[in-house]
Design a protein around this motif. Structure first.
Motif, PDB file in Angstrom:
ATOM      1  N   TYR A   9      36.056  36.588  40.423  1.00  0.00           N
ATOM      2  CA  TYR A   9      37.306  36.987  41.069  1.00  0.00           C
ATOM      3  C   TYR A   9      36.945  38.041  42.102  1.00  0.00           C
ATOM      4  O   TYR A   9      36.410  39.098  41.752  1.00  0.00           O
ATOM      5  CB  TYR A   9      38.287  37.554  40.036  1.00  0.00           C
ATOM      6  N   VAL A  46      43.270  39.531  35.781  1.00  0.00           N
ATOM      7  CA  VAL A  46      42.167  40.484  35.694  1.00  0.00           C
ATOM      8  C   VAL A  46      42.649  41.926  35.559  1.00  0.00           C
ATOM      9  O   VAL A  46      41.987  42.734  34.903  1.00  0.00           O
ATOM     10  CB  VAL A  46      41.166  40.359  36.867  1.00  0.00           C
ATOM     11  N   VAL A  57      35.379  40.750  39.563  1.00  0.00           N
ATOM     12  CA  VAL A  57      35.419  40.576  38.115  1.00  0.00           C
ATOM     13  C   VAL A  57      34.720  39.255  37.836  1.00  0.00           C
ATOM     14  O   VAL A  57      35.069  38.230  38.399  1.00  0.00           O
ATOM     15  CB  VAL A  57      36.865  40.560  37.578  1.00  0.00           C
ATOM     16  N   SER A  67      33.253  43.994  35.537  1.00  0.00           N
ATOM     17  CA  SER A  67      33.673  44.196  36.925  1.00  0.00           C
ATOM     18  C   SER A  67      32.588  44.981  37.656  1.00  0.00           C
ATOM     19  O   SER A  67      31.782  45.681  37.046  1.00  0.00           O
ATOM     20  CB  SER A  67      35.014  44.921  37.004  1.00  0.00           C
TER      21      SER A  67
END
Length: 78
Positions: A9, A46, A57, A67
């Motif tokens: 992410y 997240v 992440v 992260s």
């Protein structure tokens, strides 16, 4: 490596995101990228569900995620 690819992410123009993706590429780790700036459900997941406030992440599985740029953890994937 797990059967399902890693999910990253990330955000555009994010130095740590770019470093993470380059490191994963260099190690030959397959991953799926999700842009947090265009996917509000992913951002909610997240931040609210996992509690992260920093991109990227990286999700390996339900129990293995982190992260930020973590080359030590990326190296353990290979």
């Amino acid at each position: 490596m797990s059967e399902t690819p890693v999910t990253v992410y990330s955000k555009p123009a994010c130095v740590q995101c770019t470093a993470t993706k380059r490191h994963l590429d260099g190690k030959g780790v397959e991953y799926q990228e999700v842009d947090l700036t265009v996917n509000s459900a992913a951002l909610e997941y997240v931040s609210d569900d996992l509690g992260y406030v920093q991109a990227p992440v990286v999700i390996v599985d339900d129990h293995n995620h982190w992260s930020g740029y973590r080359p030590d953890l990326i190296d353990k994937l290979t």
